[in-house]
Design a protein around this motif. Structure first.
Motif, PDB file in Angstrom:
ATOM      1  N   THR A  35      46.035  30.849  42.090  1.00 26.24           N
ATOM      2  CA  THR A  35      44.784  31.281  41.488  1.00 26.24           C
ATOM      3  C   THR A  35      44.916  32.435  40.514  1.00 26.24           C
ATOM      4  O   THR A  35      44.275  32.462  39.477  1.00 26.24           O
ATOM      5  CB  THR A  35      43.783  31.716  42.579  1.00 26.24           C
ATOM      6  OG1 THR A  35      44.343  32.783  43.343  1.00 26.24           O
ATOM      7  CG2 THR A  35      43.423  30.540  43.471  1.00 26.24           C
ATOM      8  N   ASP A  36      45.724  33.445  40.818  1.00 25.67           N
ATOM      9  CA  ASP A  36      45.746  34.732  40.125  1.00 25.67           C
ATOM     10  C   ASP A  36      44.676  35.659  40.703  1.00 25.67           C
ATOM     11  O   ASP A  36      44.209  36.569  40.020  1.00 25.67           O
ATOM     12  CB  ASP A  36      45.540  34.586  38.623  1.00 25.67           C
ATOM     13  CG  ASP A  36      46.422  35.537  37.812  1.00 25.67           C
ATOM     14  OD1 ASP A  36      47.273  36.209  38.412  1.00 25.67           O
ATOM     15  OD2 ASP A  36      46.251  35.589  36.582  1.00 25.67           O
ATOM     16  N   PHE A  37      44.289  35.424  41.949  1.00 27.47           N
ATOM     17  CA  PHE A  37      43.317  36.292  42.610  1.00 27.47           C
ATOM     18  C   PHE A  37      43.781  37.749  42.524  1.00 27.47           C
ATOM     19  O   PHE A  37      44.977  38.008  42.647  1.00 27.47           O
ATOM     20  CB  PHE A  37      43.172  35.874  44.086  1.00 27.47           C
ATOM     21  CG  PHE A  37      42.115  36.632  44.836  1.00 27.47           C
ATOM     22  CD1 PHE A  37      40.812  36.220  44.815  1.00 27.47           C
ATOM     23  CD2 PHE A  37      42.442  37.787  45.534  1.00 27.47           C
ATOM     24  CE1 PHE A  37      39.826  36.933  45.493  1.00 27.47           C
ATOM     25  CE2 PHE A  37      41.468  38.509  46.213  1.00 27.47           C
ATOM     26  CZ  PHE A  37      40.153  38.073  46.190  1.00 27.47           C
ATOM     27  N   PRO A  38      42.896  38.716  42.268  1.00 30.23           N
ATOM     28  CA  PRO A  38      41.432  38.629  42.342  1.00 30.23           C
ATOM     29  C   PRO A  38      40.741  38.208  41.060  1.00 30.23           C
ATOM     30  O   PRO A  38      39.500  38.180  41.024  1.00 30.23           O
ATOM     31  CB  PRO A  38      41.051  40.065  42.704  1.00 30.23           C
ATOM     32  CG  PRO A  38      42.094  40.907  42.037  1.00 30.23           C
ATOM     33  CD  PRO A  38      43.365  40.118  42.150  1.00 30.23           C
ATOM     34  N   LEU A  39      41.481  37.873  40.005  1.00 26.93           N
ATOM     35  CA  LEU A  39      40.841  37.502  38.750  1.00 26.93           C
ATOM     36  C   LEU A  39      40.227  36.114  38.801  1.00 26.93           C
ATOM     37  O   LEU A  39      39.266  35.828  38.076  1.00 26.93           O
ATOM     38  CB  LEU A  39      41.846  37.615  37.599  1.00 26.93           C
ATOM     39  CG  LEU A  39      42.322  39.046  37.323  1.00 26.93           C
ATOM     40  CD1 LEU A  39      43.444  39.055  36.303  1.00 26.93           C
ATOM     41  CD2 LEU A  39      41.159  39.918  36.851  1.00 26.93           C
ATOM     42  N   ILE A  40      40.761  35.232  39.609  1.00 29.21           N
ATOM     43  CA  ILE A  40      40.172  33.906  39.829  1.00 29.21           C
ATOM     44  C   ILE A  40      40.067  33.684  41.330  1.00 29.21           C
ATOM     45  O   ILE A  40      41.053  33.846  42.059  1.00 29.21           O
ATOM     46  CB  ILE A  40      41.011  32.791  39.169  1.00 29.21           C
ATOM     47  CG1 ILE A  40      41.023  32.976  37.640  1.00 29.21           C
ATOM     48  CG2 ILE A  40      40.464  31.414  39.531  1.00 29.21           C
ATOM     49  CD1 ILE A  40      41.862  31.965  36.906  1.00 29.21           C
ATOM     50  N   HIS A  41      38.886  33.327  41.785  1.00 33.00           N
ATOM     51  CA  HIS A  41      38.632  33.123  43.215  1.00 33.00           C
ATOM     52  C   HIS A  41      39.055  31.711  43.603  1.00 33.00           C
ATOM     53  O   HIS A  41      38.833  30.752  42.842  1.00 33.00           O
ATOM     54  CB  HIS A  41      37.142  33.323  43.506  1.00 33.00           C
ATOM     55  CG  HIS A  41      36.819  33.458  44.952  1.00 33.00           C
ATOM     56  ND1 HIS A  41      36.807  32.377  45.822  1.00 33.00           N
ATOM     57  CD2 HIS A  41      36.484  34.553  45.695  1.00 33.00           C
ATOM     58  CE1 HIS A  41      36.474  32.804  47.039  1.00 33.00           C
ATOM     59  NE2 HIS A  41      36.284  34.120  46.994  1.00 33.00           N
TER      60      HIS A  41
ATOM     61  N   GLY B  74      45.946  31.373  37.022  1.00 31.81           N
ATOM     62  CA  GLY B  74      45.628  32.113  35.812  1.00 31.81           C
ATOM     63  C   GLY B  74      44.617  31.464  34.896  1.00 31.81           C
ATOM     64  O   GLY B  74      44.103  32.109  33.979  1.00 31.81           O
ATOM     65  N   TRP B  75      44.321  30.197  35.117  1.00 27.33           N
ATOM     66  CA  TRP B  75      43.342  29.460  34.330  1.00 27.33           C
ATOM     67  C   TRP B  75      42.441  28.683  35.272  1.00 27.33           C
ATOM     68  O   TRP B  75      42.904  28.189  36.312  1.00 27.33           O
ATOM     69  CB  TRP B  75      44.028  28.439  33.418  1.00 27.33           C
ATOM     70  CG  TRP B  75      44.782  28.976  32.260  1.00 27.33           C
ATOM     71  CD1 TRP B  75      45.625  30.054  32.229  1.00 27.33           C
ATOM     72  CD2 TRP B  75      44.804  28.426  30.944  1.00 27.33           C
ATOM     73  NE1 TRP B  75      46.178  30.201  30.998  1.00 27.33           N
ATOM     74  CE2 TRP B  75      45.692  29.208  30.175  1.00 27.33           C
ATOM     75  CE3 TRP B  75      44.189  27.344  30.341  1.00 27.33           C
ATOM     76  CZ2 TRP B  75      45.958  28.952  28.835  1.00 27.33           C
ATOM     77  CZ3 TRP B  75      44.449  27.074  29.012  1.00 27.33           C
ATOM     78  CH2 TRP B  75      45.318  27.880  28.261  1.00 27.33           C
ATOM     79  N   SER B  76      41.195  28.532  34.904  1.00 27.68           N
ATOM     80  CA  SER B  76      40.375  27.538  35.582  1.00 27.68           C
ATOM     81  C   SER B  76      40.910  26.167  35.212  1.00 27.68           C
ATOM     82  O   SER B  76      41.259  25.907  34.042  1.00 27.68           O
ATOM     83  CB  SER B  76      38.920  27.641  35.137  1.00 27.68           C
ATOM     84  OG  SER B  76      38.188  26.519  35.602  1.00 27.68           O
TER      85      SER B  76
ATOM     86  N   LEU C 119      39.722  37.556  53.505  1.00 30.02           N
ATOM     87  CA  LEU C 119      39.084  36.545  52.659  1.00 30.02           C
ATOM     88  C   LEU C 119      39.809  35.210  52.755  1.00 30.02           C
ATOM     89  O   LEU C 119      39.179  34.150  52.908  1.00 30.02           O
ATOM     90  CB  LEU C 119      39.054  37.034  51.206  1.00 30.02           C
ATOM     91  CG  LEU C 119      38.371  36.143  50.171  1.00 30.02           C
ATOM     92  CD1 LEU C 119      37.770  37.012  49.071  1.00 30.02           C
ATOM     93  CD2 LEU C 119      39.342  35.139  49.528  1.00 30.02           C
ATOM     94  N   TYR C 120      41.134  35.252  52.678  1.00 31.83           N
ATOM     95  CA  TYR C 120      41.906  34.015  52.736  1.00 31.83           C
ATOM     96  C   TYR C 120      41.901  33.413  54.139  1.00 31.83           C
ATOM     97  O   TYR C 120      41.912  32.184  54.299  1.00 31.83           O
ATOM     98  CB  TYR C 120      43.328  34.242  52.225  1.00 31.83           C
ATOM     99  CG  TYR C 120      43.410  34.096  50.722  1.00 31.83           C
ATOM    100  CD1 TYR C 120      43.798  32.893  50.143  1.00 31.83           C
ATOM    101  CD2 TYR C 120      43.076  35.145  49.874  1.00 31.83           C
ATOM    102  CE1 TYR C 120      43.853  32.740  48.773  1.00 31.83           C
ATOM    103  CE2 TYR C 120      43.115  35.011  48.504  1.00 31.83           C
ATOM    104  CZ  TYR C 120      43.503  33.802  47.946  1.00 31.83           C
ATOM    105  OH  TYR C 120      43.534  33.650  46.573  1.00 31.83           O
ATOM    106  N   ARG C 121      41.864  34.252  55.151  1.00 32.51           N
ATOM    107  CA  ARG C 121      41.785  33.731  56.519  1.00 32.51           C
ATOM    108  C   ARG C 121      40.458  32.979  56.719  1.00 32.51           C
ATOM    109  O   ARG C 121      40.435  31.885  57.299  1.00 32.51           O
ATOM    110  CB  ARG C 121      41.914  34.869  57.523  1.00 32.51           C
ATOM    111  CG  ARG C 121      41.908  34.400  58.975  1.00 32.51           C
ATOM    112  CD  ARG C 121      42.119  35.559  59.937  1.00 32.51           C
ATOM    113  NE  ARG C 121      43.487  36.080  59.867  1.00 32.51           N
ATOM    114  CZ  ARG C 121      43.804  37.287  59.388  1.00 32.51           C
ATOM    115  NH1 ARG C 121      42.848  38.098  58.936  1.00 32.51           N
ATOM    116  NH2 ARG C 121      45.059  37.694  59.354  1.00 32.51           N
ATOM    117  N   GLU C 122      39.374  33.558  56.235  1.00 27.67           N
ATOM    118  CA  GLU C 122      38.076  32.906  56.350  1.00 27.67           C
ATOM    119  C   GLU C 122      38.029  31.601  55.563  1.00 27.67           C
ATOM    120  O   GLU C 122      37.346  30.652  55.957  1.00 27.67           O
ATOM    121  CB  GLU C 122      36.970  33.854  55.873  1.00 27.67           C
ATOM    122  CG  GLU C 122      36.734  35.039  56.794  1.00 27.67           C
ATOM    123  CD  GLU C 122      35.658  35.971  56.289  1.00 27.67           C
ATOM    124  OE1 GLU C 122      35.087  35.687  55.210  1.00 27.67           O
ATOM    125  OE2 GLU C 122      35.381  36.977  56.971  1.00 27.67           O
TER     126      GLU C 122
END
Length: 290
Positions: A251-257, A225-227, A55-58
């Motif tokens: 981001t805190d991925f996968p909780l925030i994309h 962790g926050w938008s 996902l991050y590579r793309e």
């Protein structure tokens, strides 16, 4: 193939590896994942590490990946640091391996830290005082910090509110007091060669993190962790001025994309000239990539 800073558009310093590629999901962690997914309005299914890398590579984004070792505080089996390092080694064009070692493991944890650094390419560490039920400056964790300090590596410390445990009975037994940023100040003083990254905007103690990053040369802040649309105004203010070299994209991925974070960041008041630093350049320096 090492990360080519000229080819990536950002570095996300805060990505979680929450499940193993080999072992089933830990049932204790599963209950916390249920609650966290509801709190963040995020998908319940957790991606495996190779999927995260792809996902991050793309997306053309490099990232720091880690688990959280909370075996003592939560009684949940951790995802192996060695598995994280192994996956990262196979995806070193985008993935930077961090490790997490429960501070309760003390000197034995320090042995693991040395091995992970010297033999498995680990480039940093993650601590979560709330999940680990540990005061960040408790001396039991100092043997691990001594190793990180000796190698002059970064360490991410969770600060502020915790999505883990939110909405659960008694907060899932997790104590928010260990997320107060000022508790990390003693660590910053005692280990000046350890680059400390205070994770998240640190609400409700936002100003403590800003003060520490202003005061200590080895303290930085990640914006995970926050938008961004929910960031307190002083975070934007300092990111645009005195702390523009201390703020790091996370981001805190996968909780925030990452796509959602970036889209929201366009409309919150960051100055155009500070964004290259926040998104990539500041992290590249902290991580020793530049």
């Amino acid at each position: 193939m090492p990360i080519d800073l000229n080819k990536i558009r950002a570095i996300d310093v805060h990505v979680h590896a929450e499940i193993s590629c080999h072992d089933p999901e830990d049932p204790v962690m599963g209950k916390f994942f249920d609650a966290a997914s509801a709190y963040f309005k995020a998908p319940r299914e957790r991606p495996k590490m190779p999927e995260i890398c792809e996902l991050y590579r793309e997306a053309n984004i490099a990232f720091c990946m880690f688990t959280v070792d909370c075996e003592s505080g939560m009684g949940a089996k951790r995802v192996s640091n060695y598995e994280v390092a192994e996956v990262a080694a196979k995806n070193d064009d985008v993935c930077i391996p961090f490790a997490s070692i429960d501070p309760h493991k003390g000197k034995y944890g320090a042995r693991e830290a040395i091995d992970l650094i010297e033999n498995h390419g680990v480039k940093g560490f993650k601590f979560h005082g709330i999940a680990q039920n540990a005061h960040p400056a408790d001396k039991m964790g100092y043997p691990i910090y001594e190793v990180i300090n000796e190698y002059k590596l970064p360490a991410i410390f969770h600060t502020g509110h915790s999505g883990m445990g939110t909405g659960m009975r008694g907060g899932g037994g997790m104590r928010l007091k260990y997320g107060q940023p000022i508790l990390v100040d003693d660590v910053a003083v005692d280990f000046p060669d350890m680059k400390i990254i205070l994770a998240h905007p640190s609400w409700p103690w936002v100003d403590e993190s800003l003060s520490m990053a202003l005061h200590k040369t080895n303290v930085f802040i990640d914006l995970s962790g926050w938008s961004p649309k929910y960031f307190p105004k002083q975070v934007i203010q300092y990111a645009n001025t005195q702390l523009k070299h201390k703020m790091l994209f996370g981001t805190d991925f996968p909780l925030i994309h990452p796509d959602k974070w970036m889209a929201a960041a366009k409309d919150v008041g960051f100055k155009e000239e500070v964004m290259p630093g926040i998104m990539k350049d500041n992290a590249a320096k902290v991580l020793g990539l530049a």
